[in-house]
Design a protein around this motif. Structure first.
Motif, PDB file in Angstrom:
ATOM      1  N   CYS A 126       0.818  -1.296  -0.084  1.00 17.60           N
ATOM      2  CA  CYS A 126      -0.117  -0.012  -0.176  1.00 17.60           C
ATOM      3  C   CYS A 126       0.946   1.073  -0.248  1.00 17.60           C
ATOM      4  O   CYS A 126       2.030   1.110   0.486  1.00 17.60           O
ATOM      5  CB  CYS A 126      -1.064   0.097   1.088  1.00 17.60           C
ATOM      6  N   THR A 127       0.126   2.456  -0.722  1.00 14.68           N
ATOM      7  CA  THR A 127       1.012   3.616  -0.674  1.00 14.68           C
ATOM      8  C   THR A 127       0.922   4.492   0.690  1.00 14.68           C
ATOM      9  O   THR A 127       2.078   5.172   0.992  1.00 14.68           O
ATOM     10  CB  THR A 127       0.991   4.536  -1.983  1.00 14.68           C
ATOM     11  N   LEU A 128      -0.246   4.445   0.929  1.00 15.99           N
ATOM     12  CA  LEU A 128      -0.453   5.356   2.088  1.00 15.99           C
ATOM     13  C   LEU A 128       0.062   6.941   1.858  1.00 15.99           C
ATOM     14  O   LEU A 128       0.368   7.668   2.464  1.00 15.99           O
ATOM     15  CB  LEU A 128       0.032   5.077   3.630  1.00 15.99           C
ATOM     16  N   GLU A 129      -0.175   7.100   0.585  1.00 13.96           N
ATOM     17  CA  GLU A 129       0.090   8.420   0.074  1.00 13.96           C
ATOM     18  C   GLU A 129      -0.956   9.627   0.286  1.00 13.96           C
ATOM     19  O   GLU A 129      -1.896   9.703  -0.596  1.00 13.96           O
ATOM     20  CB  GLU A 129       0.664   8.501  -1.253  1.00 13.96           C
ATOM     21  N   ILE A 130      -1.017  10.186   1.462  1.00 16.46           N
ATOM     22  CA  ILE A 130      -1.978  11.071   1.787  1.00 16.46           C
ATOM     23  C   ILE A 130      -1.481  11.977   2.925  1.00 16.46           C
ATOM     24  O   ILE A 130      -0.588  11.440   3.521  1.00 16.46           O
ATOM     25  CB  ILE A 130      -3.181  10.097   2.448  1.00 16.46           C
ATOM     26  N   SER A 131      -2.188  13.149   3.057  1.00 18.20           N
ATOM     27  CA  SER A 131      -1.379  13.987   4.079  1.00 18.20           C
ATOM     28  C   SER A 131      -2.593  15.257   4.381  1.00 18.20           C
ATOM     29  O   SER A 131      -3.857  15.287   3.712  1.00 18.20           O
ATOM     30  CB  SER A 131      -0.402  14.654   3.595  1.00 18.20           C
ATOM     31  N   GLY A 132      -2.238  15.833   5.171  1.00 18.29           N
ATOM     32  CA  GLY A 132      -3.114  17.060   5.418  1.00 18.29           C
ATOM     33  C   GLY A 132      -4.748  16.747   5.725  1.00 18.29           C
ATOM     34  O   GLY A 132      -4.881  15.759   6.608  1.00 18.29           O
ATOM     35  N   LYS A 149      -9.540  14.028   7.734  1.00 21.32           N
ATOM     36  CA  LYS A 149     -10.778  13.298   7.374  1.00 21.32           C
ATOM     37  C   LYS A 149     -11.004  11.809   7.503  1.00 21.32           C
ATOM     38  O   LYS A 149     -11.786  11.537   7.996  1.00 21.32           O
ATOM     39  CB  LYS A 149     -11.017  14.021   6.217  1.00 21.32           C
ATOM     40  N   LEU A 150      -9.921  11.377   6.683  1.00 24.38           N
ATOM     41  CA  LEU A 150      -9.944   9.765   6.468  1.00 24.38           C
ATOM     42  C   LEU A 150      -9.547   9.195   7.953  1.00 24.38           C
ATOM     43  O   LEU A 150     -10.362   8.293   8.352  1.00 24.38           O
ATOM     44  CB  LEU A 150      -8.775   9.161   5.590  1.00 24.38           C
ATOM     45  N   ILE A 151      -8.872   9.699   8.740  1.00 26.34           N
ATOM     46  CA  ILE A 151      -8.643   9.156  10.024  1.00 26.34           C
ATOM     47  C   ILE A 151      -9.903   9.404  11.009  1.00 26.34           C
ATOM     48  O   ILE A 151     -10.349   8.523  11.862  1.00 26.34           O
ATOM     49  CB  ILE A 151      -7.388   9.931  10.923  1.00 26.34           C
ATOM     50  N   ASN A 153     -20.182  10.864   0.700  1.00 28.54           N
ATOM     51  CA  ASN A 153     -18.933  10.921   1.603  1.00 28.54           C
ATOM     52  C   ASN A 153     -18.683   9.409   1.866  1.00 28.54           C
ATOM     53  O   ASN A 153     -17.190   9.250   1.929  1.00 28.54           O
ATOM     54  CB  ASN A 153     -19.349  11.359   2.972  1.00 28.54           C
ATOM     55  N   ILE A 154     -19.492   8.434   1.630  1.00 28.25           N
ATOM     56  CA  ILE A 154     -19.113   7.040   1.821  1.00 28.25           C
ATOM     57  C   ILE A 154     -18.312   6.580   0.510  1.00 28.25           C
ATOM     58  O   ILE A 154     -17.330   5.877   0.595  1.00 28.25           O
ATOM     59  CB  ILE A 154     -20.376   6.169   2.018  1.00 28.25           C
ATOM     60  N   VAL A 155     -18.918   7.239  -0.669  1.00 29.55           N
ATOM     61  CA  VAL A 155     -18.213   6.866  -1.853  1.00 29.55           C
ATOM     62  C   VAL A 155     -16.585   7.530  -1.774  1.00 29.55           C
ATOM     63  O   VAL A 155     -15.672   6.929  -2.197  1.00 29.55           O
ATOM     64  CB  VAL A 155     -19.022   7.736  -3.071  1.00 29.55           C
ATOM     65  N   TRP A 156     -16.628   8.885  -1.267  1.00 28.24           N
ATOM     66  CA  TRP A 156     -15.346   9.336  -0.961  1.00 28.24           C
ATOM     67  C   TRP A 156     -14.452   8.497  -0.188  1.00 28.24           C
ATOM     68  O   TRP A 156     -13.245   8.147  -0.598  1.00 28.24           O
ATOM     69  CB  TRP A 156     -15.489  10.622  -0.405  1.00 28.24           C
ATOM     70  N   PHE A 157     -14.961   7.976   0.770  1.00 27.16           N
ATOM     71  CA  PHE A 157     -14.409   6.790   1.688  1.00 27.16           C
ATOM     72  C   PHE A 157     -13.719   5.929   0.983  1.00 27.16           C
ATOM     73  O   PHE A 157     -12.541   5.465   1.256  1.00 27.16           O
ATOM     74  CB  PHE A 157     -15.338   6.714   2.994  1.00 27.16           C
ATOM     75  N   ARG A 158     -14.520   5.259   0.093  1.00 28.28           N
ATOM     76  CA  ARG A 158     -14.125   4.060  -0.601  1.00 28.28           C
ATOM     77  C   ARG A 158     -13.172   4.578  -1.616  1.00 28.28           C
ATOM     78  O   ARG A 158     -12.102   3.673  -1.579  1.00 28.28           O
ATOM     79  CB  ARG A 158     -15.434   3.620  -1.040  1.00 28.28           C
ATOM     80  N   SER A 159     -13.239   5.555  -2.112  1.00 27.17           N
ATOM     81  CA  SER A 159     -12.289   5.983  -2.995  1.00 27.17           C
ATOM     82  C   SER A 159     -10.966   6.311  -2.500  1.00 27.17           C
ATOM     83  O   SER A 159      -9.765   5.631  -2.915  1.00 27.17           O
ATOM     84  CB  SER A 159     -12.745   7.208  -3.801  1.00 27.17           C
ATOM     85  N   GLU A 160     -10.934   6.816  -1.389  1.00 30.23           N
ATOM     86  CA  GLU A 160      -9.517   7.308  -0.690  1.00 30.23           C
ATOM     87  C   GLU A 160      -8.981   5.960  -0.400  1.00 30.23           C
ATOM     88  O   GLU A 160      -7.788   5.733  -0.630  1.00 30.23           O
ATOM     89  CB  GLU A 160     -10.037   8.046   0.487  1.00 30.23           C
TER      90      GLU A 160
END
Lengths: 105, 105
Positions: free
Chosen positions: A10-16, A21-23, A93-100
């Motif tokens: 997995c990349t876990l390429e995410i920040s800020g 929001k994801l956390i 938002n659930i779609v966003w969650f799944r996508s992230e």
DNA sequence: TCCTTTTATCGTATATTTACGATGATTATA
DNA sequence: TATAATCATCGTAAATATACGATAAAAGGA
């Protein structure tokens, strides 16, 4: 040759803000009672708080508190209808969650 | 005609042990420090506890505690190497996590 | 208007999480 | 055999989460 890091699963390429929001969404789902509320809403879309209170073995005030956490995390949406409040999954938002998750895991 | 429930954007069809495991993984990820540790392990596979302690602004005991939560949730794997412990992502479990989320969301 | 229904919020008690320093266990090194 | 290095665990303090009963607010009905 650059540093030879074997690629991870997995990349876990995410920040800020996205990461925050994801956390917050992970945290909201990381509780058995809230997870049950989510499951209930899948099969009972548009149900009111009282329906969830009847379904769960916990007090109305506690259910209301959990609903707030889910609402703040973006998982559900409440609509006032008379004296009641009708709840649904917040699909966008659930779609966003799944996508992230698809992006980072 | 059967009960006409409009289909939701996710099924959340899960229960029992699988659900408990998934919730525990959500809970583990629902903390900023632990999420950072996961990100660090993507780019520093096999690093030792001390590397993570140097990277984060918190005490060694606290890092060790977070590592335990991630280990218990199944996200990471520790290997004792001399006086040090080397950590990696637990790929099989992460694959399981991704797969479960794909099923229920 | 008064009463009921419904839900959110308040105040608070308890449990859990998160953080730290101190300590002990284990291994390598001088 | 000392000494150092590394890390997990212990004990504990502070913060946060979770639960409850009581109450307030808002809307509908008698």
């Amino acid at each position: 040759m650059s540093a030879n890091i074997p690629e991870a699963c997995c990349t876990l390429e995410i920040s800020g803000e996205r990461q925050e929001k994801l956390i917050a969404m992970f945290k909201a789902l990381g509780n058995p009672t809230r997870f049950e509320i989510m499951k209930f809403l899948v099969t009972h879309p548009g149900c009111i708080t009282g329906d969830i209170v009847s379904f769960l073995p916990i007090a109305q005030a506690t259910v209301s508190q959990h609903l707030r956490v889910l609402r703040d995390a973006g998982f559900i949406k409440g609509t006032v209808a008379g004296t009641a409040t009708s709840y649904c999954l917040y699909e966008e938002n659930i779609v966003w969650f799944r996508s992230e998750i698809g992006d980072v895991f």
